[in-house]
Scaffold this motif. Structure first.
Motif, PDB file in Angstrom:
ATOM      1  N   GLY A  80       0.812  -1.206   0.000  1.00  0.00           N
ATOM      2  CA  GLY A  80       0.000   0.000   0.000  1.00  0.00           C
ATOM      3  C   GLY A  80       0.848   1.261   0.000  1.00  0.00           C
ATOM      4  O   GLY A  80       1.987   1.270   0.480  1.00  0.00           O
ATOM      5  N   ALA A  81       0.287   2.332  -0.537  1.00  0.00           N
ATOM      6  CA  ALA A  81       1.045   3.580  -0.640  1.00  0.00           C
ATOM      7  C   ALA A  81       0.294   4.756  -0.045  1.00  0.00           C
ATOM      8  O   ALA A  81       0.652   5.901  -0.282  1.00  0.00           O
ATOM      9  N   SER A  82      -0.735   4.485   0.742  1.00  0.00           N
ATOM     10  CA  SER A  82      -1.515   5.580   1.326  1.00  0.00           C
ATOM     11  C   SER A  82      -1.835   5.270   2.783  1.00  0.00           C
ATOM     12  O   SER A  82      -1.910   4.112   3.191  1.00  0.00           O
ATOM     13  N   ARG A  83      -2.002   6.342   3.533  1.00  0.00           N
ATOM     14  CA  ARG A  83      -2.301   6.212   4.951  1.00  0.00           C
ATOM     15  C   ARG A  83      -3.304   7.301   5.330  1.00  0.00           C
ATOM     16  O   ARG A  83      -3.180   8.455   4.900  1.00  0.00           O
ATOM     17  N   ALA A 168      -4.920   7.892  15.571  1.00  0.00           N
ATOM     18  CA  ALA A 168      -5.473   6.600  15.155  1.00  0.00           C
ATOM     19  C   ALA A 168      -5.247   6.444  13.660  1.00  0.00           C
ATOM     20  O   ALA A 168      -5.394   7.398  12.901  1.00  0.00           O
ATOM     21  N   THR A 169      -4.873   5.249  13.228  1.00  0.00           N
ATOM     22  CA  THR A 169      -4.698   4.975  11.800  1.00  0.00           C
ATOM     23  C   THR A 169      -5.934   4.256  11.283  1.00  0.00           C
ATOM     24  O   THR A 169      -6.241   3.142  11.711  1.00  0.00           O
ATOM     25  N   VAL A 170      -6.642   4.910  10.382  1.00  0.00           N
ATOM     26  CA  VAL A 170      -7.838   4.324   9.784  1.00  0.00           C
ATOM     27  C   VAL A 170      -7.440   3.245   8.785  1.00  0.00           C
ATOM     28  O   VAL A 170      -7.983   2.147   8.781  1.00  0.00           O
ATOM     29  N   ASP A 174       0.969  -0.764   6.695  1.00  0.00           N
ATOM     30  CA  ASP A 174       1.860  -1.426   7.650  1.00  0.00           C
ATOM     31  C   ASP A 174       1.568  -2.898   7.875  1.00  0.00           C
ATOM     32  O   ASP A 174       2.457  -3.687   8.166  1.00  0.00           O
ATOM     33  N   GLY A 175       0.292  -3.280   7.793  1.00  0.00           N
ATOM     34  CA  GLY A 175      -0.083  -4.637   8.167  1.00  0.00           C
ATOM     35  C   GLY A 175      -0.280  -4.736   9.673  1.00  0.00           C
ATOM     36  O   GLY A 175      -0.274  -3.739  10.398  1.00  0.00           O
ATOM     37  N   GLY A 176      -0.460  -5.937  10.158  1.00  0.00           N
ATOM     38  CA  GLY A 176      -0.669  -6.132  11.584  1.00  0.00           C
ATOM     39  C   GLY A 176      -1.975  -5.501  12.033  1.00  0.00           C
ATOM     40  O   GLY A 176      -3.035  -5.735  11.449  1.00  0.00           O
ATOM     41  N   ALA A 177      -1.906  -4.668  13.069  1.00  0.00           N
ATOM     42  CA  ALA A 177      -3.108  -4.037  13.605  1.00  0.00           C
ATOM     43  C   ALA A 177      -3.657  -2.949  12.695  1.00  0.00           C
ATOM     44  O   ALA A 177      -4.825  -2.556  12.833  1.00  0.00           O
ATOM     45  N   PRO A 179      -5.373  -1.508   9.619  1.00  0.00           N
ATOM     46  CA  PRO A 179      -6.189  -2.008   8.503  1.00  0.00           C
ATOM     47  C   PRO A 179      -5.628  -1.541   7.167  1.00  0.00           C
ATOM     48  O   PRO A 179      -5.046  -0.459   7.064  1.00  0.00           O
ATOM     49  N   ALA A 180      -5.805  -2.350   6.143  1.00  0.00           N
ATOM     50  CA  ALA A 180      -5.444  -1.967   4.786  1.00  0.00           C
ATOM     51  C   ALA A 180      -6.675  -1.412   4.080  1.00  0.00           C
ATOM     52  O   ALA A 180      -7.813  -1.593   4.529  1.00  0.00           O
ATOM     53  N   VAL A 181      -6.445  -0.728   2.967  1.00  0.00           N
ATOM     54  CA  VAL A 181      -7.550  -0.269   2.135  1.00  0.00           C
ATOM     55  C   VAL A 181      -8.442  -1.447   1.761  1.00  0.00           C
ATOM     56  O   VAL A 181      -9.676  -1.340   1.747  1.00  0.00           O
ATOM     57  N   GLN A 182      -7.822  -2.586   1.483  1.00  0.00           N
ATOM     58  CA  GLN A 182      -8.596  -3.781   1.106  1.00  0.00           C
ATOM     59  C   GLN A 182      -9.487  -4.257   2.246  1.00  0.00           C
ATOM     60  O   GLN A 182     -10.572  -4.801   2.008  1.00  0.00           O
ATOM     61  N   ASP A 183      -9.036  -4.083   3.494  1.00  0.00           N
ATOM     62  CA  ASP A 183      -9.882  -4.444   4.632  1.00  0.00           C
ATOM     63  C   ASP A 183     -11.148  -3.599   4.652  1.00  0.00           C
ATOM     64  O   ASP A 183     -12.259  -4.123   4.820  1.00  0.00           O
ATOM     65  N   TRP A 184     -10.997  -2.292   4.483  1.00  0.00           N
ATOM     66  CA  TRP A 184     -12.164  -1.410   4.481  1.00  0.00           C
ATOM     67  C   TRP A 184     -13.099  -1.741   3.321  1.00  0.00           C
ATOM     68  O   TRP A 184     -14.325  -1.680   3.471  1.00  0.00           O
ATOM     69  N   ALA A 185     -12.531  -2.080   2.178  1.00  0.00           N
ATOM     70  CA  ALA A 185     -13.381  -2.453   1.049  1.00  0.00           C
ATOM     71  C   ALA A 185     -14.199  -3.698   1.388  1.00  0.00           C
ATOM     72  O   ALA A 185     -15.399  -3.771   1.088  1.00  0.00           O
TER      73      ALA A 185
END
Length: 208
Positions: A80-83, A168-170, A174-177, A179-185
């Motif tokens: 991923g390239a965005s946060r 907080a990171t939405v 990074d992985g782990g705790a 979430p990735a963009v794919q998780d939100w999708a």
């Protein structure tokens, strides 16, 4: 001068499905040459074609989703390239059976701590998401609870109480705790493109 096209079946990652479009692109480029307009650049492949089918590459490729770590074909694990982050702006200790958010659709089942993040559906947070949705705070993932408001979401941090200003990171790479963009999708029943393109203009942008 150039000619371009788009591949409607390329996310299947089956080169045979792209063959008719590749043939039409070759015909189109030849038609331009036959008309005496020179030899045009041709580009047909976006991210999926770039990753899965060399026959679609021609002279150029259009890597859009891939630039932010999205592979629509699901064949390549990309970084991923965005946060997206937001600071906690309010915290509260609440009792069991405390309703949270509009219509009280979530009710706490125990005494807990709640934190408010100043980011909502006006900023791109999907209004519909599964109970798995969460954000990362200090290395741990905590669930989003209640309905998404226009300007805020509420996080149940359990026994942990975080001070105002804690980040907080939405989502992030990074992985782990985190979430990735794919998780939100997945939580919202949509595609990753919707998440990254839905971030509203109020969200401050910066590059590292």
């Amino acid at each position: 001068m150039g000619v371009m096209g788009h591949l409607p079946l390329v996310d299947r990652a089956e080169p045979a499905a792209n063959a008719p479009a590749v043939a039409r692109m070759r015909e189109a480029r030849q038609a331009v040459r036959d008309a005496g307009l020179g030899s045009p650049l041709a580009h047909l492949a976006a991210t999926s074609g770039t990753l899965t089918d060399p026959a679609t590459h021609f002279d150029m490729v259009r890597v859009g989703a891939g630039l932010v770590g999205i592979d629509p074909s699901g064949t390549v694990k990309m970084h991923g390239a965005s946060r997206l982050t937001a600071p906690i702006v309010h915290t509260a200790a609440v009792e069991a059976r405390t309703p949270v958010g509009y219509d009280g659709t979530y009710v706490t089942d125990r005494a807990t701590h709640l934190s408010v993040l100043p980011i909502g559906y006006a900023d791109g947070i999907p209004r519909e998401f599964s109970s798995q949705a969460g954000v990362e705070i200090c290395g741990r993932r905590f669930p989003v609870v209640g309905r998404v408001s226009m300007d805020q979401i509420v996080i149940d941090t359990g026994a942990e109480s975080f001070s105002v200003g804690t980040s907080a990171t939405v989502f992030g790479p990074d992985g782990g705790a985190v979430p990735a963009v794919q998780d939100w999708a997945r939580w919202a029943g949509t595609i990753p493109h919707t998440i990254v393109t839905g971030i509203g203009p109020r969200v401050k942008r910066s590059t590292a």
